[in-house]
Design a protein around this motif. Structure first.
Motif, mmCIF file in Angstrom:
data_model
loop_
_atom_site.group_PDB
_atom_site.id
_atom_site.type_symbol
_atom_site.label_atom_id
_atom_site.label_comp_id
_atom_site.label_asym_id
_atom_site.label_seq_id
_atom_site.Cartn_x
_atom_site.Cartn_y
_atom_site.Cartn_z
ATOM 1 N N SER A 13 37.007 -30.567 -5.667
ATOM 2 C CA SER A 13 36.541 -31.967 -5.733
ATOM 3 C C SER A 13 36.112 -32.378 -7.131
ATOM 4 N N ALA A 14 36.641 -33.539 -7.552
ATOM 5 C CA ALA A 14 36.287 -34.060 -8.881
ATOM 6 C C ALA A 14 34.805 -34.373 -8.943
ATOM 7 N N VAL A 15 34.273 -34.919 -7.857
ATOM 8 C CA VAL A 15 32.880 -35.373 -7.880
ATOM 9 C C VAL A 15 31.910 -34.193 -7.815
ATOM 10 N N ASP A 49 40.461 -24.571 -1.159
ATOM 11 C CA ASP A 49 41.070 -25.887 -1.408
ATOM 12 C C ASP A 49 42.570 -25.733 -1.170
ATOM 13 N N ARG A 102 43.896 -26.713 -8.810
ATOM 14 C CA ARG A 102 42.470 -27.030 -8.899
ATOM 15 C C ARG A 102 41.611 -25.820 -8.544
ATOM 16 N N MET A 157 38.545 -34.163 0.626
ATOM 17 C CA MET A 157 39.021 -35.483 1.025
ATOM 18 C C MET A 157 40.472 -35.345 1.468
ATOM 19 N N HIS A 194 42.966 -39.445 -2.911
ATOM 20 C CA HIS A 194 42.910 -40.876 -3.243
ATOM 21 C C HIS A 194 44.245 -41.556 -2.957
ATOM 22 N N ASP A 229 36.121 -45.486 -0.707
ATOM 23 C CA ASP A 229 36.520 -44.169 -0.170
ATOM 24 C C ASP A 229 35.680 -43.814 1.066
ATOM 25 N N ALA A 244 29.208 -33.400 2.397
ATOM 26 C CA ALA A 244 29.168 -34.245 1.202
ATOM 27 C C ALA A 244 30.267 -35.294 1.276
ATOM 28 N N ASN A 248 32.805 -38.130 2.417
ATOM 29 C CA ASN A 248 32.643 -39.388 3.145
ATOM 30 C C ASN A 248 33.675 -39.521 4.262
ATOM 31 N N PHE A 250 24.578 -35.378 3.148
ATOM 32 C CA PHE A 250 23.863 -35.735 1.917
ATOM 33 C C PHE A 250 24.605 -36.799 1.129
ATOM 34 N N GLU A 306 47.412 -27.534 9.876
ATOM 35 C CA GLU A 306 47.121 -26.625 8.756
ATOM 36 C C GLU A 306 46.298 -25.444 9.241
HETATM 37 P P1 NAD Z 1 38.950 -35.293 -4.738
HETATM 38 O O1 NAD Z 1 40.255 -35.698 -4.143
HETATM 39 O O2 NAD Z 1 38.816 -35.164 -6.213
HETATM 40 O O3 NAD Z 1 38.503 -33.873 -4.156
HETATM 41 C C1 NAD Z 1 38.683 -33.528 -2.843
HETATM 42 C C2 NAD Z 1 39.262 -32.128 -2.786
HETATM 43 O O4 NAD Z 1 39.543 -31.875 -1.412
HETATM 44 C C3 NAD Z 1 40.592 -31.949 -3.560
HETATM 45 O O5 NAD Z 1 40.489 -30.851 -4.455
HETATM 46 C C4 NAD Z 1 41.621 -31.693 -2.456
HETATM 47 O O6 NAD Z 1 42.663 -30.827 -2.854
HETATM 48 C C5 NAD Z 1 40.746 -31.081 -1.374
HETATM 49 N N1 NAD Z 1 41.335 -31.171 -0.036
HETATM 50 C C6 NAD Z 1 42.062 -32.187 0.505
HETATM 51 N N2 NAD Z 1 42.460 -31.839 1.744
HETATM 52 C C7 NAD Z 1 41.976 -30.615 1.996
HETATM 53 C C8 NAD Z 1 42.051 -29.733 3.109
HETATM 54 N N3 NAD Z 1 42.752 -30.062 4.203
HETATM 55 N N4 NAD Z 1 41.413 -28.544 3.032
HETATM 56 C C9 NAD Z 1 40.735 -28.197 1.911
HETATM 57 N N5 NAD Z 1 40.644 -28.980 0.814
HETATM 58 C C10 NAD Z 1 41.257 -30.176 0.861
HETATM 59 O O7 NAD Z 1 37.867 -36.285 -4.135
HETATM 60 P P2 NAD Z 1 36.434 -36.679 -4.732
HETATM 61 O O8 NAD Z 1 36.565 -37.989 -5.400
HETATM 62 O O9 NAD Z 1 35.811 -35.520 -5.431
HETATM 63 O O10 NAD Z 1 35.630 -36.947 -3.374
HETATM 64 C C11 NAD Z 1 35.422 -35.925 -2.428
HETATM 65 C C12 NAD Z 1 34.657 -36.497 -1.245
HETATM 66 O O11 NAD Z 1 33.298 -36.780 -1.607
HETATM 67 C C13 NAD Z 1 35.228 -37.841 -0.760
HETATM 68 O O12 NAD Z 1 35.167 -37.879 0.652
HETATM 69 C C14 NAD Z 1 34.299 -38.859 -1.371
HETATM 70 O O13 NAD Z 1 34.284 -40.076 -0.644
HETATM 71 C C15 NAD Z 1 32.985 -38.117 -1.240
HETATM 72 N N6 NAD Z 1 31.854 -38.580 -2.054
HETATM 73 C C16 NAD Z 1 30.616 -38.408 -1.511
HETATM 74 C C17 NAD Z 1 29.502 -38.786 -2.247
HETATM 75 C C18 NAD Z 1 28.134 -38.537 -1.657
HETATM 76 O O14 NAD Z 1 27.118 -38.785 -2.313
HETATM 77 N N7 NAD Z 1 28.037 -38.008 -0.442
HETATM 78 C C19 NAD Z 1 29.658 -39.321 -3.527
HETATM 79 C C20 NAD Z 1 30.938 -39.454 -4.062
HETATM 80 C C21 NAD Z 1 32.042 -39.054 -3.312
#
Ligand code: NAD
Length: 464
Positions: A13-15, A39, A44, A86, A90, A119, A151, A153, A173, A463
């Motif tokens: 996850s980027a975030v 992942d 990544r 996610m 995106h 999102d 974490a 959404n 959270f 999967e």
């Molecule tokens: P992202 O796409 O950068 O990262 C998500 C990761 O999930 C990717 O590395 C992807 O390869 C992986 N993934 C996808 N499908 C998968 C699967 N079936 N099994 C395992 N891994 C899988 O997304 P992001 O922008 O980092 O956001 C991640 C999530 O966090 C989103 O749902 C976003 O809405 C949420 N978010 C939450 C908060 C918060 O405070 N709770 C804040 C920002 C973002």
């Protein structure tokens, strides 16, 4: 030595990934922890593993990291499972939006009253809901005593879904409540007492006083109508005209992402968004603001890639030249301060009984009067060991009846549509949508969008 196992699903996850991993490295009480990174994105995952090992060396942390290829392996025997994944990424969100707009639904059909965060899809993210359930059911089988930390959404719907469909321990959270700091800065206080309550992305400042109990709301009122709003970024909205207007209508200040989540009054089209959230973007969820956000995330991922490349060539993190693009973005992670994400401090409080205050998402069960028990609410709580003490809270009837009840009803309807796979429920929501001109429009949308939604959901279910 904690000897814990922590599984991170969506570890690329980027975030979240770097923040959570660096927090683990900076928490001595979690020394000895084994972290399983999972992942579906191989590149990544590899890069995060390289950086995780390097960060652990940098901080002298006694942690071990391993990448695994399945959810089951990440969860088997775990004490904590963090989900930052996610499903569909995106790209999926953009495709759903594109189809919605083709049928006349500006910003896609998930954009509804009280839910505009881009999102945070609850009508079409059936793949994400399927993933949440898959993780939760695997925890039930393979690690029944583990905590599931959500974490990803949508946290409101996700926490409600998992907590009502399984028997695992779960908490959701979000980091939105930190926006209280903007109000503290506005009124010029460094030390203060605060409390928020509501639902995720729908929280309200229920307490704001000095340490000795003097009310700070009157100080906020002194600034009413006097601020010119020139946002630094699309997310700079805590003091936007929307926030003041919501305060005026609902009676308490909306906090964090809540400002993005009111009614169509502020979201009708780009011009309306710009009027309320400020030029040039019109807030985070407009076509301009969201592009700005996604471009930033892409930069983070490519920075992680570059870093991993540098480290693979034998350079240590502290040897990366200062002033480079790479160095700037890694500085926060290498500093001593924790990231502010709550996941790792929560684990520490549970395992080591270090009492701390958190903002948690859990089933209501009476925490907020007037809301159903079986919906997740976001409230403040003290955590020490497995003992969680929720703070009492008092929300005005206007907020409960006019904001939280309709928002939680939408969450329940969205979850019922997912659980029954009955697209007539989605159609019914759209028949009430101001963007709908006739039933043919609704049928056309459902016929094009839902085969795609269901196919993407099946991919997740199939999967390993
Ligand atoms: P992202 O796409 O950068 O990262 C998500 C990761 O999930 C990717 O590395 C992807 O390869 C992986 N993934 C996808 N499908 C998968 C699967 N079936 N099994 C395992 N891994 C899988 O997304 P992001 O922008 O980092 O956001 C991640 C999530 O966090 C989103 O749902 C976003 O809405 C949420 N978010 C939450 C908060 C918060 O405070 N709770 C804040 C920002 C973002």
């Amino acid at each position: 030595m904690s000897n814990l196992k922590v599984g991170i699903i969506g570890a690329g996850s980027a975030v979240f990934s770097m923040r959570i991993i660096s927090d683990l490295c900076k928490t001595p009480g979690l020394s000895g922890t084994h972290v399983c990174l999972m992942d579906i994105d191989e590149k990544r995952l590899n890069n995060v593993l390289i950086l995780a090992n390097e960060l652990s060396k940098y901080f002298g942390a006694n942690l071990t990291f391993e990448k695994v290829s399945s959810i089951e392996k990440a969860i088997d025997g775990a004490d904590f499972v963090i989900n930052t994944a996610m499903a569909g990424g995106h790209g999926y969100l953009e495709e759903v939006r594109r189809i919605g707009e083709k049928h006349g639904y500006y910003r896609g059909i998930d954009s509804q009253n009280y839910n505009f965060v881009h999102d945070y899809r609850n009508l079409t993210n059936w793949n994400q809901f399927a993933l949440f359930l898959k993780i939760a059911k695997t925890i039930e089988r393979k690690a029944p005593k583990a905590w599931y930390l959500q974490a990803a959404n949508p946290v409101l719907e996700g926490t409600t879904l998992v907590s009502t469909q399984t028997n695992i321990k779960m908490v959701g959270f979000c980091h939105g409540h930190y926006a209280v700091e903007m109000l503290a800065k506005l009124v010029g206080v460094k030390e203060y007492e605060w409390q928020v309550a509501g639902v995720n992305h729908g929280i309200w400042l229920t307490k704001f006083t000095t340490k000795d109990g003097k009310a700070l709301y009157p100080e906020i009122d002194n600034h009413k109508g006097k601020l010119e709003h020139k946002p630094d970024s699309p997310f700079d909205d805590q003091l936007s005209p929307v926030a003041w207007d919501m305060y005026d209508f609902y009676g308490l200040f909306p906090i964090g992402d809540t400002v993005r989540n009111s009614t169509w009054k502020y979201h009708r089209d780009l011009q309306t968004k710009i009027k309320w959230y400020g030029a040039p973007w019109g807030g985070a969820d407009s076509e301009l603001g969201w592009k700005w956000y996604v471009d930033g995330l892409t930069d983070i991922v490519s920075t992680v890639d570059k870093f991993a490349e540098v480290v693979s060539k034998g350079l240590r993190l502290d040897q990366v030249k200062t002033g480079t693009e790479i160095d700037n973005s890694i500085n926060d992670i290498l500093g001593e301060k924790l990231s502010g994400e709550q996941h790792v401090p929560f684990i520490d409080s549970i395992v080591n009984k270090n009492k701390r205050r958190f903002v948690v998402n859990m089933l209501n069960n009476g925490k907020i009067e007037g809301l159903d028990d079986d919906i997740a609410v976001e409230v403040c709580a003290q955590v020490c060991g497995e003992n969680i003490e929720f703070e009492e809270t008092n929300l005005p009837k206007r907020i409960v009846d006019w904001y939280l009840k309709p928002r939680t009803l939408l969450a329940k309807q969205a979850l019922e549509a997912f659980l029954t796979k009955d697209t007539r429920l989605i159609a019914d929501i759209l028949e009430r949508d101001w963007r709908t001109n006739n039933s043919e429009q609704v049928r056309g949308l459902i016929d094009e969008l839902y085969p795609f939604v269901i196919a993407e959901m099946k991919k997740i279910e199939d999967e390993k």
